[in-house]
Design a protein around this motif. Structure first.
Motif, PDB file in Angstrom:
ATOM      1  N   VAL B 207     -26.772  10.759  10.600  1.00 19.57           N
ATOM      2  CA  VAL B 207     -25.689  10.806   9.216  1.00 19.57           C
ATOM      3  C   VAL B 207     -25.610  12.658   8.016  1.00 19.57           C
ATOM      4  O   VAL B 207     -26.929  12.215   8.008  1.00 19.57           O
ATOM      5  CB  VAL B 207     -25.762   9.882   8.012  1.00 19.57           C
ATOM      6  N   TYR B 208     -24.735  12.741   7.588  1.00 18.27           N
ATOM      7  CA  TYR B 208     -24.473  14.106   6.791  1.00 18.27           C
ATOM      8  C   TYR B 208     -25.918  13.802   5.375  1.00 18.27           C
ATOM      9  O   TYR B 208     -25.027  12.188   4.529  1.00 18.27           O
ATOM     10  CB  TYR B 208     -24.086  15.139   6.728  1.00 18.27           C
ATOM     11  N   PRO B 209     -25.562  14.275   3.979  1.00 22.85           N
ATOM     12  CA  PRO B 209     -25.786  14.154   3.156  1.00 22.85           C
ATOM     13  C   PRO B 209     -23.733  13.749   2.131  1.00 22.85           C
ATOM     14  O   PRO B 209     -22.610  14.349   3.027  1.00 22.85           O
ATOM     15  CB  PRO B 209     -26.020  14.816   2.017  1.00 22.85           C
ATOM     16  N   LEU B 210     -23.617  12.958   1.539  1.00 21.20           N
ATOM     17  CA  LEU B 210     -22.449  12.467   0.696  1.00 21.20           C
ATOM     18  C   LEU B 210     -21.926  13.511  -0.134  1.00 21.20           C
ATOM     19  O   LEU B 210     -22.593  14.814  -0.504  1.00 21.20           O
ATOM     20  CB  LEU B 210     -23.154  11.425  -0.179  1.00 21.20           C
ATOM     21  N   GLY B 211     -20.814  13.822   0.120  1.00 25.53           N
ATOM     22  CA  GLY B 211     -19.686  14.475  -0.422  1.00 25.53           C
ATOM     23  C   GLY B 211     -19.572  14.280  -1.746  1.00 25.53           C
ATOM     24  O   GLY B 211     -18.427  12.432  -1.821  1.00 25.53           O
ATOM     25  N   GLU B 212     -19.023  14.853  -2.990  1.00 22.78           N
ATOM     26  CA  GLU B 212     -17.936  14.074  -3.259  1.00 22.78           C
ATOM     27  C   GLU B 212     -16.710  15.112  -3.723  1.00 22.78           C
ATOM     28  O   GLU B 212     -16.373  16.056  -3.545  1.00 22.78           O
ATOM     29  CB  GLU B 212     -18.472  14.618  -4.868  1.00 22.78           C
ATOM     30  N   ASN B 213     -15.743  14.270  -4.060  1.00 25.54           N
ATOM     31  CA  ASN B 213     -14.544  14.786  -3.535  1.00 25.54           C
ATOM     32  C   ASN B 213     -13.240  14.919  -4.287  1.00 25.54           C
ATOM     33  O   ASN B 213     -13.011  13.456  -5.126  1.00 25.54           O
ATOM     34  CB  ASN B 213     -13.136  14.083  -1.964  1.00 25.54           C
ATOM     35  N   ILE B 214     -12.516  15.561  -4.429  1.00 26.38           N
ATOM     36  CA  ILE B 214     -11.387  15.999  -5.646  1.00 26.38           C
ATOM     37  C   ILE B 214     -10.112  16.348  -5.209  1.00 26.38           C
ATOM     38  O   ILE B 214      -9.438  17.511  -4.373  1.00 26.38           O
ATOM     39  CB  ILE B 214     -12.091  16.827  -6.823  1.00 26.38           C
ATOM     40  N   HIS B 215      -9.368  14.989  -5.452  1.00 26.80           N
ATOM     41  CA  HIS B 215      -8.061  14.909  -4.921  1.00 26.80           C
ATOM     42  C   HIS B 215      -7.048  15.641  -6.114  1.00 26.80           C
ATOM     43  O   HIS B 215      -7.671  15.282  -6.800  1.00 26.80           O
ATOM     44  CB  HIS B 215      -7.540  13.934  -4.299  1.00 26.80           C
ATOM     45  N   LYS B 216      -5.765  16.540  -5.124  1.00 22.45           N
ATOM     46  CA  LYS B 216      -4.620  16.992  -6.024  1.00 22.45           C
ATOM     47  C   LYS B 216      -3.534  16.830  -5.167  1.00 22.45           C
ATOM     48  O   LYS B 216      -3.112  16.934  -4.580  1.00 22.45           O
ATOM     49  CB  LYS B 216      -4.618  17.919  -6.217  1.00 22.45           C
ATOM     50  N   GLY B 217      -2.846  15.802  -6.010  1.00 23.05           N
ATOM     51  CA  GLY B 217      -1.720  14.981  -5.644  1.00 23.05           C
ATOM     52  C   GLY B 217      -1.661  15.013  -3.668  1.00 23.05           C
ATOM     53  O   GLY B 217      -1.011  14.925  -2.963  1.00 23.05           O
ATOM     54  N   GLY B 218      -2.804  14.235  -3.948  1.00 25.96           N
ATOM     55  CA  GLY B 218      -2.354  13.328  -3.013  1.00 25.96           C
ATOM     56  C   GLY B 218      -3.736  13.455  -1.318  1.00 25.96           C
ATOM     57  O   GLY B 218      -3.773  13.517  -0.640  1.00 25.96           O
ATOM     58  N   VAL B 219      -3.484  15.175  -1.733  1.00 24.76           N
ATOM     59  CA  VAL B 219      -4.544  16.203  -0.944  1.00 24.76           C
ATOM     60  C   VAL B 219      -5.698  16.633  -1.218  1.00 24.76           C
ATOM     61  O   VAL B 219      -6.111  16.581  -2.932  1.00 24.76           O
ATOM     62  CB  VAL B 219      -3.320  17.718  -1.024  1.00 24.76           C
ATOM     63  N   LEU B 220      -6.719  16.326  -0.673  1.00 25.15           N
ATOM     64  CA  LEU B 220      -8.257  16.862  -1.131  1.00 25.15           C
ATOM     65  C   LEU B 220      -8.195  18.330  -1.714  1.00 25.15           C
ATOM     66  O   LEU B 220      -7.925  19.811  -0.742  1.00 25.15           O
ATOM     67  CB  LEU B 220      -9.292  17.382   0.390  1.00 25.15           C
ATOM     68  N   LYS B 221      -8.674  18.938  -2.775  1.00 22.10           N
ATOM     69  CA  LYS B 221      -8.690  19.989  -3.115  1.00 22.10           C
ATOM     70  C   LYS B 221     -10.107  20.602  -3.277  1.00 22.10           C
ATOM     71  O   LYS B 221     -10.692  21.894  -2.250  1.00 22.10           O
ATOM     72  CB  LYS B 221      -8.280  19.767  -4.764  1.00 22.10           C
ATOM     73  N   THR B 222     -10.829  19.820  -3.526  1.00 21.78           N
ATOM     74  CA  THR B 222     -12.527  20.101  -3.369  1.00 21.78           C
ATOM     75  C   THR B 222     -13.582  19.541  -3.012  1.00 21.78           C
ATOM     76  O   THR B 222     -13.295  18.232  -2.920  1.00 21.78           O
ATOM     77  CB  THR B 222     -13.034  20.950  -4.845  1.00 21.78           C
TER      78      THR B 222
END
Lengths: 360, 360
Positions: B207-222
């Motif tokens: 298992v990799y370390p967790l990522g925190e995700n920021i979406h924009k308009g339903g699409v992953l940005k960061t």
């Protein structure tokens, strides 16, 4: 000519489809370039990871002209590219890098050492040898043992022989085929280092940390990088690399093999106007490895950073050593790079493994 | 069937030739495999870095049978592979991974959530919706606002609509085409996390370390990784990923999108039985990235390490954002990954950039 920097989607041509061409192609793809390989061997290692291959001899004028026309930039994985080939490529309209000056200097060992000394990059004493008389005179001046090498071609210890005393002159001269040669004095070095450096189309220079190299039977076995060197040695290596790159008006990555005489004194053994086996550690030690760096330079992009973020021990897997893949794959922190070569002939470079360790 | 682990020189087939197939192919080549891509679009991004492409529809039985015969293992870059296609591939003799169970679970949102809850991976409350009457009843039970999604297909926010009150039921039902659907309760989450995990053919889980995700308009940005999470959250995410992988008897890399409710409470939003956009950071943050990890699992190799050696901020370049390549190329510690797509249509994933920072 193509306008630089080349935008992603441009095509980069590579002469030579071995492992260096393969890893250059992979780096170029990562930057969004399409890659065409010229190599006489069908389905060579690089072709299998590239968009297209021209199956032809390296001096085939038609193939070179096609490659030059479909590519916006062309580069090489090896230095023995005939000057006529470079001319044919340039005629096609491609930006060719490294340029003719670098290739010429790297193709003749006497010209190479003469150039190196002219830019302050010291080498061992040497003498051109065109006859047995030259060899006898050179042995007298440089002393024995000394190393007799053909002026052109030869790599990984091929085309060279140690002359242990004046008595062996005739035998040595015969052993290298009585071809134009160079006699090199023996260097009293403690270890072999190398430095990988790059120069952009704008003259920007970037130098990676030094590597320490261990050879076995004339072939590179291991590189440890960053090497454990003092600041004086590090500074001197960067000076040498920069002088060579500027002296050749170089574009791309260049490998410089060094003899470490201690106390910050370094002699240049030889230069390779291309990505270099002793730079493979950068793939897992740096944000921008030597392959991406070379493509950046060739494409007129700014150079990438060269700091190491970890320590790497790079080991070549020669011949049937590649059969250790299963053990190596199970080793944590070992990163395998296999070249996709079908036949594991003795001594053939089949793969390398980068063992990643923390810095310091 | 092929004997595992697959030795270098074996051929791996990949269904789908977009950026995920491309990066899988590059990872497979690094391990010495040959790669064949099946994709209806000629010279698709993955084909340009692979040995061979079969240009055919994903459900073309002949092409699938050929792919199954020439490949010793076959995998996918997307989850909507028809069960019949998997059967045709397996008939050809290839090891297919992930298997039919994982694909089935990921293709139907009701089946997916039912499975997830069955292995203790909690989700939001939900209800299957097959009619406007179902929708009205479900809205009554789950409350509004709630999210109406088609049961099958749809990604990056497509095929889904928020129902803000019972009055909007008919409009929402029409908006998704009156197709079999699922209504999902709204989660009171503070942020979106994801975890990328892998399971080998021997049941080993990594298992990799967790990522925190920021979406924009339903699409992953960061994606920021490793995410700043407490130990409880980290442990719970690993539990969830492991339960899912084991529950599906999974082979390969799987992406799990999570809602962080705080206090170590995580809900699973959805799973993707493949390498995942929120795992692209591993390319520059880990010794073994998600692409190599997936190929290792599929080929029956031991899994690689998953620790992060640096912090990475991964940003997708959508549509004409790819034109920033020149600025990004000059940014130190930014590593560009371009997909070689010719047309930068609005919103299209063209590239990503990994910005590398020290850990901690």
């Amino acid at each position: 000519m193509a306008s630089l920097p080349l935008p992603p989607g441009s095509t980069i041509g590579i002469l030579g489809g071995g492992q260096l061409g393969r890893m250059l192609s992979q780096a170029a793809s990562r930057l969004g370039f399409n890659v065409v390989i010229l190599d006489p061997e069908e389905a060579c290692p690089a072709a299998r990871v590239s968009q297209h291959q021209l199956v032809a001899a390296y001096d085939d004028p038609d193939a070179l002209s096609v490659l030059g026309r479909i590519s916006q930039a062309v580069t090489f994985e090896f230095e023995n590219v005939p000057a006529a080939s470079v001319a044919a490529l340039a005629e096609g309209g491609a930006e060719v890098a490294p340029g003719p000056k670098a290739l010429a200097a790297a193709q003749d060992r006497v010209d190479e050492k003469t150039f190196l000394n002219s830019v302050g990059a010291t080498t061992v004493d040497f003498a051109p040898v065109d006859s047995i008389e030259d060899l006898t005179a050179a042995l007298e001046r440089l002393g024995a043992p000394a190393l007799l090498k053909t002026r052109r071609e030869g790599y990984d210890g091929k085309g060279q022989v140690w002359v242990k005393s004046a008595d062996e002159a005739a035998e040595a001269w015969a052993a290298i085929g009585e071809r134009p040669a160079i006699l090199e004095a023996k260097a009293a070095f403690t270890r072999e280092l190398s430095v990988i450096a790059a120069r952009g189309r704008d003259g920007q220079v970037a130098v990676y940390p030094l590597g320490e190299n261990i050879h076995k039977g004339g072939v590179l076995k291991t590189t440890l990088a960053p090497a454990d060197v003092d600041a004086k040695t590090e500074v001197r290596a960067k000076e040498i690399a920069t002088a060579i790159l500027n002296g050749l008006d170089y574009v791309g990555v260049l490998g410089v093999e060094l003899f470490d005489l201690g106390n910050g004194v370094l002699l240049v053994n030889e230069i390779a106007p291309r990505v270099h086996n002793t730079g493979h550690w950068t793939q897992d030690g740096c944000v921008c490895d030597q392959f991406e760096q070379h493509i950046r330079a060739v494409a007129g992009w700014p150079l990438g950073p060269t700091e190491a973020h970890c320590r790497v021990e790079m080991t070549n897997l020669l011949g049937d050593e590649v059969e250790q893949w299963q053990t190596l794959a199970a080793e944590p922190d070992a990163r395998l790079h296999l070249y996709g070569k079908a036949e594991a002939r003795p001594g053939r470079k089949m793969a390398h493994v980068n063992r990643v360790k923390p810095l310091g």
